[in-house]
Enzyme design. Sequence first.
Site, mmCIF file in Angstrom:
data_model
loop_
_atom_site.group_PDB
_atom_site.id
_atom_site.type_symbol
_atom_site.label_atom_id
_atom_site.label_comp_id
_atom_site.label_asym_id
_atom_site.label_seq_id
_atom_site.Cartn_x
_atom_site.Cartn_y
_atom_site.Cartn_z
ATOM 1 N N TYR A 68 9.351 63.398 30.850
ATOM 2 C CA TYR A 68 10.741 63.862 30.725
ATOM 3 C C TYR A 68 10.866 65.004 29.710
ATOM 4 O O TYR A 68 11.789 65.806 29.778
ATOM 5 C CB TYR A 68 11.679 62.717 30.311
ATOM 6 N N ASP A 95 2.248 49.545 39.225
ATOM 7 C CA ASP A 95 2.654 49.107 40.571
ATOM 8 C C ASP A 95 2.601 47.584 40.666
ATOM 9 O O ASP A 95 3.518 46.936 41.190
ATOM 10 C CB ASP A 95 1.807 49.780 41.663
ATOM 11 N N ASP A 121 15.277 49.162 34.405
ATOM 12 C CA ASP A 121 16.418 49.005 35.313
ATOM 13 C C ASP A 121 16.153 47.862 36.293
ATOM 14 O O ASP A 121 17.036 47.075 36.614
ATOM 15 C CB ASP A 121 16.669 50.293 36.109
ATOM 16 N N ASP A 127 11.644 53.603 32.155
ATOM 17 C CA ASP A 127 12.958 53.907 32.703
ATOM 18 C C ASP A 127 13.168 53.093 33.984
ATOM 19 O O ASP A 127 14.185 52.417 34.180
ATOM 20 C CB ASP A 127 13.007 55.416 32.999
#
Length: 355
Positions: free
Chosen positions: A141, A223, A251, A247
């Site tokens: 990011y 994964d 969530d 991130d």
Amino acid sequence: MYTITLLPGDGIGPEVVAGAVHVLQAVQERTGTRFITREALFGGCAYDETGNPFPEETLKLCLDGDAVLLGAVGGPKWDTLPVEKRPEIGALLPLRKQLGAFANLRPSLIFSALADASTLKREVVDGLDIMVVRELTGGIYFGPKHRETLPDGSVKAVDILEYSTGEIERVARVAFDLARKRSGKLTSVDKANVLESSRLWREVVSGLAGEYPDVELNHILVDNCAMQLVRYPKQFDVMLTENMFGDILSDQASQLTGSIGMLPSASLGGKVGLYEPIHGSAPDIAGQNLANPIATILSLAMMLRYSFDLPEAAALVEQAVSSVLEEGYRTSDIMQPGMRQVGTGEMAELIGVRL
Ligand code: NAD
């Protein structure tokens, strides 16, 4: 006495921050600890008033106080502004960077009264208590990014994922320290089978393990972690991840608990901690007294615990939230048959009264 800078922001931000301030006053009355609050412009509302989503004056107030409580920023009104003026890019990312908040703590804790509100079966989530520690100021990011036009006229976009040993070590120490205070279990997430940055991540984290003999360290590929989170989430306690993986996974972990409106976060590392709900500004319900203030109220509890070292006061707030839920009060996002629906303000008042 502690000074808290309030950044209510946009959308439901002002409503949920007002709820947390109400609870803060109740904490003050109950414990005798004094809190001073002052508000500053931040996000879309700051852009509307000053032309800048993150005014210099706001940064000064944040750096000058003991902690920052943020509501949320952004909304369709500001989505067409030049990128650097948009609340998320022009305010949120620079705030985290300026505060040096490199470690983002996101608990996924399920209140037993809400176990049926999860999309997973009660037996899979009941008792769930995960703490995701996400690296917040590095990785893809923040890495160099650009676009270039190729000889055939097509366009190539590049985002670079970089991590240094120092960046990894400092956030890993936060995770080890937390694991030590919880169940002593730490899972570090990476993609070491493919990414060089992940291989360095794994080396650095493993290198620290010797200093924390009381912490059991495991590594998991991202994964597999995503899959395990919905298969058997209770196997995790503290989870350490780089910025982008964290991130996404945090969530996903949040949804295990039923509603995004329930989950707090703390961003630590610098002199001043930043506390905010993980949800956004929810423009679809803003100004309608529908927002759930609990994520922001639990963010306040994290502030009491991590910035002010007031664990008893933090536990009082968490217990009050639990009591109100046990009594059957619900905001619309967590409403279930037979429960009593209340608005944002009423939920905050009920929690304040139960303190
Ligand atoms: P969102 O989190 O704002 O909303 C997602 C959904 O969850 C919506 O249906 C909303 O009504 C609901 N919701 C969110 N918080 C709730 C609460 N406390 N109580 C009840 N329901 C709640 O995400 P979005 O819709 O993708 O984004 C809206 C805006 O917020 C965008 O501009 C986005 O960029 C911004 N955003 C800001 C932050 C931040 O300030 N930290 C974080 C995420 C998104």
